[in-house]
Design an enzyme around this catalytic site. Structure first.
Site, short mmCIF file in Angstrom:
data_model
loop_
_atom_site.label_atom_id
_atom_site.label_comp_id
_atom_site.label_asym_id
_atom_site.label_seq_id
_atom_site.Cartn_x
_atom_site.Cartn_y
_atom_site.Cartn_z
N HIS A 18 0.84 -1.21 0.00
CA HIS A 18 0.00 0.00 0.00
C HIS A 18 0.87 1.26 0.00
CE1 HIS A 18 -3.16 -2.69 2.10
NE2 HIS A 18 -3.69 -2.36 0.95
N LYS A 42 -18.34 -7.02 5.64
CA LYS A 42 -16.99 -7.57 5.61
C LYS A 42 -16.41 -7.50 7.02
CE LYS A 42 -12.95 -7.04 2.60
NZ LYS A 42 -12.42 -6.29 1.45
N ARG A 91 -1.81 -5.81 -8.77
CA ARG A 91 -0.62 -6.64 -8.57
C ARG A 91 -0.48 -7.70 -9.65
NH1 ARG A 91 -2.73 -7.94 -2.73
NH2 ARG A 91 -4.47 -8.16 -4.16
N SER A 129 -3.10 -7.94 2.40
CA SER A 129 -3.41 -7.88 3.84
C SER A 129 -3.87 -9.24 4.34
CB SER A 129 -4.49 -6.82 4.10
OG SER A 129 -4.04 -5.55 3.72
O1 PNS Z 1 -8.79 -2.75 -0.06
P1 PNS Z 1 -10.04 -3.32 -0.69
O2 PNS Z 1 -10.76 -4.22 0.30
O3 PNS Z 1 -9.78 -3.99 -2.00
O4 PNS Z 1 -10.98 -2.04 -0.96
C1 PNS Z 1 -12.27 -2.24 -1.53
C2 PNS Z 1 -13.09 -0.95 -1.46
C3 PNS Z 1 -13.24 -0.48 -0.02
C4 PNS Z 1 -12.41 0.13 -2.28
C5 PNS Z 1 -14.46 -1.30 -2.09
O5 PNS Z 1 -14.99 -2.43 -1.46
C6 PNS Z 1 -15.45 -0.17 -1.99
O6 PNS Z 1 -15.35 0.79 -2.74
N1 PNS Z 1 -16.41 -0.27 -1.05
C7 PNS Z 1 -17.41 0.72 -0.83
C8 PNS Z 1 -18.78 0.26 -1.32
C9 PNS Z 1 -18.91 0.46 -2.79
O7 PNS Z 1 -18.80 1.56 -3.30
N2 PNS Z 1 -19.17 -0.65 -3.51
C10 PNS Z 1 -19.32 -0.65 -4.94
C11 PNS Z 1 -17.97 -0.74 -5.63
S1 PNS Z 1 -18.21 -1.00 -7.34
#
Ligand code: PNS
Length: 162
Positions: A18, A42, A91, A129
């Site tokens: 990150h 989650k 990645r 993570s």
């Molecule tokens: O680090 P991560 O877990 O890959 O991050 C994922 C994250 C938090 C960016 C994604 O789950 C998110 O944007 N969540 C908020 C809810 C949302 O907008 N969902 C629709 C995404 S298309």
């Protein structure tokens, strides 16, 4: 036109991968907003407040970074009337499908939101993570992969028996 540069994620917890993306985004844009998401469906090891604190501790003397919290849709957080660029780390090919889906859906929900993918240094390409937590849970050495504060926090969590 000023655009918000947002690096969203769960950061449960922040890893050196990150931080690599943070540095690349800072090089490109000069400033950055890190958005730490809360997703009720989650389960995270660290609370949102803990994840924010670990990020703040891990950023060292990097300047021009704001850490914010969000819940709900990322596009709502980005704002309906404001241009924003979302930064996401990519990645491996395995990341691509999910990332493409998210980028397309976010663009559909809010056309003012654009997504840019940045690749970390190859040394971090295998870091996630989830894998870090698994290694830490089984008392493996994660010190090469995470900032020292995160290493300590993970050790404390698993001593508590999480
Ligand atoms: O680090 P991560 O877990 O890959 O991050 C994922 C994250 C938090 C960016 C994604 O789950 C998110 O944007 N969540 C908020 C809810 C949302 O907008 N969902 C629709 C995404 S298309």
């Amino acid at each position: 036109m000023t655009k918000r540069i947002i690096y969203p994620g769960t950061f449960d917890p922040v890893t050196n991968g990150h931080l690599d993306i943070v540095d690349r985004a800072l090089d490109m844009f000069g400033s950055l907003e890190i958005a730490v998401g809360e997703n009720p469906s989650k389960t995270t090891l660290f609370s949102q407040a803990e994840r924010v604190a670990l990020l703040a501790d891990s950023l060292g003397d990097r300047k021009n970074i704001q850490i914010r919290q969000f819940s709900g849709l990322l596009v709502d957080y980005a704002g309906a009337h404001e241009h924003a660029i979302l930064i996401r780390g990519l990645r491996a090919v395995s990341d691509f499908e999910y990332e493409l889906q998210m980028a397309m859906m976010n663009r559909r929900l809010n056309p003012l939101v654009e997504t840019i993918f940045l690749m970390p240094n190859y040394r971090h390409i295998f870091l996630s993570s989830s894998i870090i937590k698994d290694v830490a849970r089984h008392k493996g050495d994660i010190s090469p992969f995470v900032p020292e504060k995160v290493n300590q926090a993970l050790r404390n969590k698993f001593q508590e028996g999480a």
